[in-house]
Scaffold this motif. Structure first.
Motif, PDB file in Angstrom:
ATOM      1  N   TRP A   1       0.865  -1.174   0.000  1.00 24.23           N
ATOM      2  CA  TRP A   1       0.000   0.000   0.000  1.00 24.23           C
ATOM      3  C   TRP A   1       0.903   1.225   0.000  1.00 24.23           C
ATOM      4  N   PRO A   2       0.443   2.345  -0.554  1.00 29.66           N
ATOM      5  CA  PRO A   2       1.277   3.547  -0.580  1.00 29.66           C
ATOM      6  C   PRO A   2       1.610   4.011   0.836  1.00 29.66           C
ATOM      7  N   ARG A   3       2.852   4.256   1.086  1.00 31.17           N
ATOM      8  CA  ARG A   3       3.318   4.647   2.422  1.00 31.17           C
ATOM      9  C   ARG A   3       3.531   6.157   2.480  1.00 31.17           C
ATOM     10  N   GLY A   4       2.882   6.804   3.447  1.00 31.71           N
ATOM     11  CA  GLY A   4       3.029   8.236   3.617  1.00 31.71           C
ATOM     12  C   GLY A   4       4.419   8.609   4.102  1.00 31.71           C
ATOM     13  N   ARG A   5       4.762   9.882   3.909  1.00 31.80           N
ATOM     14  CA  ARG A   5       6.084  10.379   4.306  1.00 31.80           C
ATOM     15  C   ARG A   5       6.016  11.018   5.691  1.00 31.80           C
ATOM     16  N   THR A   6       7.011  10.742   6.517  1.00 33.46           N
ATOM     17  CA  THR A   6       7.163  11.435   7.796  1.00 33.46           C
ATOM     18  C   THR A   6       7.904  12.737   7.538  1.00 33.46           C
ATOM     19  N   VAL A   7       7.257  13.867   7.842  1.00 30.44           N
ATOM     20  CA  VAL A   7       7.840  15.179   7.562  1.00 30.44           C
ATOM     21  C   VAL A   7       8.697  15.645   8.726  1.00 30.44           C
ATOM     22  N   TRP A   8       8.179  15.544   9.951  1.00 30.58           N
ATOM     23  CA  TRP A   8       8.963  15.890  11.143  1.00 30.58           C
ATOM     24  C   TRP A   8       8.316  15.277  12.375  1.00 30.58           C
TER      25      TRP A   8
ATOM     26  N   VAL B   1      -0.870  16.138   7.898  1.00 33.02           N
ATOM     27  CA  VAL B   1      -1.677  15.623   9.005  1.00 33.02           C
ATOM     28  C   VAL B   1      -0.748  15.432  10.191  1.00 33.02           C
ATOM     29  N   HIS B   2      -1.174  15.952  11.349  1.00 38.32           N
ATOM     30  CA  HIS B   2      -0.367  15.958  12.566  1.00 38.32           C
ATOM     31  C   HIS B   2      -0.987  14.983  13.550  1.00 38.32           C
ATOM     32  N   ILE B   3      -0.223  14.010  14.016  1.00 36.16           N
ATOM     33  CA  ILE B   3      -0.724  12.964  14.903  1.00 36.16           C
ATOM     34  C   ILE B   3       0.035  13.030  16.226  1.00 36.16           C
ATOM     35  N   TYR B   4      -0.732  13.096  17.312  1.00 33.90           N
ATOM     36  CA  TYR B   4      -0.159  13.184  18.661  1.00 33.90           C
ATOM     37  C   TYR B   4      -0.451  11.886  19.394  1.00 33.90           C
ATOM     38  N   THR B   5       0.586  11.159  19.799  1.00 30.45           N
ATOM     39  CA  THR B   5       0.421   9.937  20.596  1.00 30.45           C
ATOM     40  C   THR B   5       1.321  10.043  21.819  1.00 30.45           C
ATOM     41  N   GLY B   6       0.707  10.016  22.999  1.00 35.75           N
ATOM     42  CA  GLY B   6       1.491  10.182  24.210  1.00 35.75           C
ATOM     43  C   GLY B   6       2.101  11.568  24.264  1.00 35.75           C
ATOM     44  N   THR B   7       3.419  11.639  24.141  1.00 35.16           N
ATOM     45  CA  THR B   7       4.123  12.925  24.122  1.00 35.16           C
ATOM     46  C   THR B   7       4.813  13.167  22.786  1.00 35.16           C
ATOM     47  N   THR B   8       4.498  12.360  21.788  1.00 30.93           N
ATOM     48  CA  THR B   8       5.155  12.464  20.487  1.00 30.93           C
ATOM     49  C   THR B   8       4.200  13.033  19.449  1.00 30.93           C
ATOM     50  N   LEU B   9       4.633  14.108  18.805  1.00 28.87           N
ATOM     51  CA  LEU B   9       3.873  14.735  17.730  1.00 28.87           C
ATOM     52  C   LEU B   9       4.603  14.481  16.420  1.00 28.87           C
ATOM     53  N   THR B  10       3.921  13.839  15.472  1.00 24.57           N
ATOM     54  CA  THR B  10       4.514  13.507  14.179  1.00 24.57           C
ATOM     55  C   THR B  10       3.648  14.077  13.069  1.00 24.57           C
ATOM     56  N   THR B  11       4.303  14.634  12.063  1.00 28.67           N
ATOM     57  CA  THR B  11       3.595  15.184  10.917  1.00 28.67           C
ATOM     58  C   THR B  11       3.882  14.345   9.684  1.00 28.67           C
ATOM     59  N   PHE B  12       2.804  13.973   8.965  1.00 28.84           N
ATOM     60  CA  PHE B  12       2.901  13.138   7.782  1.00 28.84           C
ATOM     61  C   PHE B  12       2.356  13.880   6.570  1.00 28.84           C
ATOM     62  N   SER B  13       2.791  13.426   5.402  1.00 29.47           N
ATOM     63  CA  SER B  13       2.194  13.898   4.156  1.00 29.47           C
ATOM     64  C   SER B  13       2.042  12.707   3.230  1.00 29.47           C
ATOM     65  N   ALA B  14       1.329  12.917   2.139  1.00 33.49           N
ATOM     66  CA  ALA B  14       1.109  11.845   1.178  1.00 33.49           C
ATOM     67  C   ALA B  14       2.420  11.428   0.538  1.00 33.49           C
ATOM     68  N   PRO B  15       2.495  10.207  -0.012  1.00 33.69           N
ATOM     69  CA  PRO B  15       3.691   9.794  -0.746  1.00 33.69           C
ATOM     70  C   PRO B  15       3.974  10.763  -1.888  1.00 33.69           C
ATOM     71  N   GLU B  16       5.219  10.843  -2.282  1.00 29.63           N
ATOM     72  CA  GLU B  16       5.618  11.779  -3.334  1.00 29.63           C
ATOM     73  C   GLU B  16       4.769  11.617  -4.584  1.00 29.63           C
ATOM     74  N   ALA B  17       4.495  10.372  -4.963  1.00 31.48           N
ATOM     75  CA  ALA B  17       3.799  10.117  -6.225  1.00 31.48           C
ATOM     76  C   ALA B  17       2.367  10.620  -6.201  1.00 31.48           C
ATOM     77  N   THR B  18       1.767  10.712  -4.993  1.00 34.17           N
ATOM     78  CA  THR B  18       0.362  11.111  -4.907  1.00 34.17           C
ATOM     79  C   THR B  18       0.180  12.422  -4.180  1.00 34.17           C
ATOM     80  N   ALA B  19       1.290  13.103  -3.849  1.00 33.66           N
ATOM     81  CA  ALA B  19       1.174  14.351  -3.091  1.00 33.66           C
ATOM     82  C   ALA B  19       0.528  15.436  -3.937  1.00 33.66           C
TER      83      ALA B  19
END
Length: 749
Positions: A362-369, A731-749
């Motif tokens: 499946w297409p895997r999203g990119r971790t931005v920061w 899209v920004h996801i917060y789990t516990g104390t970790t905040l991670t930002t994702f974006s679509a894969p390059e091919a579908t961004a």
């Protein structure tokens, strides 16, 4: 290319606590699902003997709706078993695409599954883990797979772990209680649970953790609300009876369903046929990508094919454009068990979690920061507002750059209960302490500096002559809503629990109006002695929902709360325009509001004309859900901790439902996260066939809100329920104390 028993291994499909499953090819070219057993299990002579007995019994199972076991070698190193390879989606995936089955479709499925169970029981096997993930929908119809945990009838328990085997929601009470040998009636119970799920889109014993579901299985009646027709509810109620003797036999279930089945198989229609084709294409791609086998030397004979494989062959495969592949069909077809093994205490054993194929299908999203901050789960929030990302955790309020994660400013947030951005220049906060009334303050959005602050005490000039004011605090809680020019702060005392109502002194709720930009006091209004449950603004009015009852979604309290009033104040002067009896559960529906709003209360979602407060439709849903307050296109989306669905905005009919993903919210029970034409969810890894209620939260699922289909996914660390925010393709996801930002894969961004 590695060989086992004369089969050439093509691809690793998955691995669990029992062993590995491979896609393999016989000499004729036929594809099989070949399972090998872990050495630690093979070292136990009792396990080999059990495998020898069950393999022999499974090879005698002969029916069109079971995946045929072809051959096995329990004495090999490692022991292995080859079964018919079934290319197609799992039943849960197919029904999620098709929607809940009607009476005829349900009967056709029930008759087919009863035939499959008849074939098993004739061979003196009991499946013991019939569930949607163990039914694969192929072009030849649904097939029951995974006999690896079946046991011979009358042979007693022989699981190597010494525990019970099954899946929450489908495992029979006698299997859980251990007070009777689990025979064919246990499969009838699972059949009833599976058909109820396909009819309603939810588990008849509810959602939540495995121990909760299992407790309901032992002690509660099944929830069959939404099952089509009284006769179906009665039939499924018998199948799900706690006493095995009260259930119909498999033969009776087969006859009952066969008399009601539809003549046109639903698995031969779109969108199911499209899913089947995708799985077949994905299988062809795996075969095409496998290393070529070197031709045998002139003096070297070609490897012989095992005798049982002569009758069938697969069509030649060519390299095709790779399509998105849900691995559930391939993994399940390989016989990988996704059952939950339960010890005597009823805790979930996750050692059998299925691994996905080596290459993500499946297409895997990119971790931005990624950034570590405080915990937002206890009264905090995550807010995306234009080019700002606000994180309100237990200690601080932080503004971040959404694209880079850079900190723009931080300030102390002890006691802060609400954060409300206003335009580009201000951020309003409500702060409470133990010494006085809530404080309303405005911060500079660029620097975080304090612009103004005021306490919820009415200025002398604004106090009506008949107001029963006292020097004591106006209440320990506050809610804020912003209008175009007015900020309304409502203070109140909590009546949210029986204990609070018994000890709290009756105090009125009080509303204060301030200039939204300067904090200048504008007006004051004193209400009745009650708690405030919601505060909204629309059409130049503030709507204050109040209650003196405990806040709960139990049917009894919801019925009582339906009488709670909604007070409508004019934004210009704070005077009460009207009080709507029974309006508190729908605070957005009041004079001045326009359009259609959508509300969730208890286990129902309703559409309401906001101007007239007329209910347009109401539909039952699973468990406690939240719902998007407005429609996206012609759909409204509902979500809970166990599922996500789309309802037709005009009729309320379910357009699609997925039980393998769950809601992501900004905080608490806010609506499902929908932004930029994407619906964001959390759940198990795509393709494993697990339900959202099984957990854990493997990662982010990005869905097309119109179809519910997966667009891309990305893993994150599981630290409990995730919070989310989104905007500008991030899209920004917060789990516990970790905040991670994702974006679509390059091919579908």
């Amino acid at each position: 290319m590695r060989e086992i028993g004369g089969y050439r291994l093509v691809a690793l499909l998955g691995e669990d606590g029992m062993g590995q499953a491979h896609l393999a090819r016989a000499g004729s070219g036929r594809l099989v699902a070949l399972r090998t057993v872990h050495a630690r299990l093979a070292a136990d002579p009792r396990f080999r003997e059990r495998l020898r007995r069950e393999a022999a019994a499974a090879r005698s199972v002969d029916g069109p709706y079971t995946a045929k076991v072809l051959t096995a070698d329990p004495d090999a190193e490692p022991p292995w078993l080859a079964a018919e390879y079934c290319a197609g989606p799992s039943l849960s995936e197919a029904v999620s695409a098709l929607g809940p089955l009607d009476e005829g479709q349900l009967a056709a499925l029930g008759a087919l599954l009863a035939q499959a169970l008849t074939a098993l029981h004739t061979a003196r096997l009991v499946h013991r883990d019939l569930k949607p993930a163990n039914v694969i929908v192929t072009r030849d119809g649904p097939k029951v797979i995974d006999f690896g945990i079946a046991k011979g009838i009358g042979e007693g328990e022989s699981t190597t772990g010494g525990g019970k085997v099954g899946s929450p929601g489908f495992i029979a009470p006698e299997q859980l209680a251990g007070d009777a040998e689990s025979g064919p009636p246990a499969d009838v119970f699972a059949l009833g649970g599976l058909l109820a799920l396909c009819a309603t889109g939810r588990n008849p014993f509810g959602a939540g953790s495995a121990p909760k579901v299992l407790h309901r299985t032992l002690h509660d009646e099944p929830d069959l609300d939404g099952v089509p027709g009284t006769d179906w509810r009665e039939f499924l109620g018998r199948c799900l009876a706690r006493d095995p003797a009260d259930r119909p036999t498999v033969a009776e279930a087969l006859a009952w369903c066969a008399a009601r089945g539809t003549p046109e198989p639903w698995w031969e229609r779109e969108p199911v046929t499209g899913l089947i084709h995708q799985h077949e294409e994905a299988t062809a791609e795996l075969v095409a990508a496998a290393p070529e086998e070197p031709a045998p030397a002139p003096d070297e004979p070609a490897p012989e094919e095992p005798a049982p494989e002569e009758p069938a062959a697969t069509p030649p495969t060519t390299r095709r454009r790779f399509l998105l592949w849900s691995a559930s069909g391939a993994v399940a077809a390989a016989g990988i068990s996704t059952a939950v093994a339960l010890d005597e205490g009823g805790d979930t054993d996750t050692s059998g979690t299925v691994a996905h194929a080596r290459t993500a299908s499946w297409p895997r999203g990119r971790t931005v920061w990624t950034r570590e901050l405080g915990d937002v789960r206890h009264g905090g929030s995550l807010l995306r507002h234009g080019d700002a990302l606000y994180v309100h955790d237990t200690a601080r309020l932080t503004r971040l750059d959404p694209a880079t994660g850079a900190v723009r400013w931080q300030r102390d947030a002890h006691g802060v209960t609400q954060v409300v951005p206003h335009g580009k220049d201000l951020v309003h906060i409500v702060r409470t302490d133990h010494l006085g009334a809530p404080t309303l303050a405005a911060l500079d959005a660029t620097t975080g500096d304090l612009r103004w602050e005021t306490r919820g005490a009415a200025p002398d000039a604004l106090r009506p002559a008949d107001a029963s004011l006292s020097p004591e605090p106006a209440g320990g809680h506050g809610l804020l809503a912003l209008g175009d020019r007015v900020a309304c702060l409502v203070t109140y005392e909590s009546y949210g629990t029986e204990g609070a109502r018994g000890t709290a002194r009756p105090r009125p709720w009080r509303a204060y109006g301030y200039d939204v930009l300067t904090g200048t006091p504008l007006w004051y209004h004193e209400g009745t002695a009650a708690a405030v449950t919601a505060l909204r603004h629309a059409g130049g009015r503030f709507a204050v929902a109040t209650s003196t009852r405990a806040q709960s979604d139990t049917p009894e309290l919801l019925k009582a709360r339906a009488q709670d009033p909604l007070h409508v104040l004019r934004a210009t002067d704070g005077r009460e325009e009207t009080a709507i009896e029974g309006g508190a559960l729908r605070p957005d529906a009041h004079p001045g509001a326009v359009g259609t709003g959508y509300f969730a209360a208890g286990e129902a979602v309703s559409a309401v004309d906001l101007t007239t407060r007329t209910t347009l439709w109401s539909r039952g849903v699973t468990g406690s859900v939240s719902v998007t307050p407005t429609a996206c296109g012609d759909l409204v989306h509902a979500g809970s901790r166990t599922e996500l669905s789309a309802l037709d905005a005009t009729t309320g009919r379910t357009r699609w439902l997925r039980t393998d993903v769950a809601r992501i919210t900004a905080a608490g029970s806010t609506p499902p996260l929908l932004a930029d034409g994407r619906l964001y969810a959390t759940g198990p890894e795509p393709g494993t066939g697990r339900l959202a209620l099984d957990g854990p939260n493997w990662g982010l699922h990005t869905l097309d809100p119109t179809t519910g289909k997966l667009l891309w996914a990305a893993p994150f660390e599981d630290h409990g329920d995730p919070y989310g925010a989104a905007g500008d393709g991030l899209v920004h996801i917060y789990t516990g104390t970790t905040l991670t930002t994702f974006s679509a894969p390059e091919a579908t961004a």
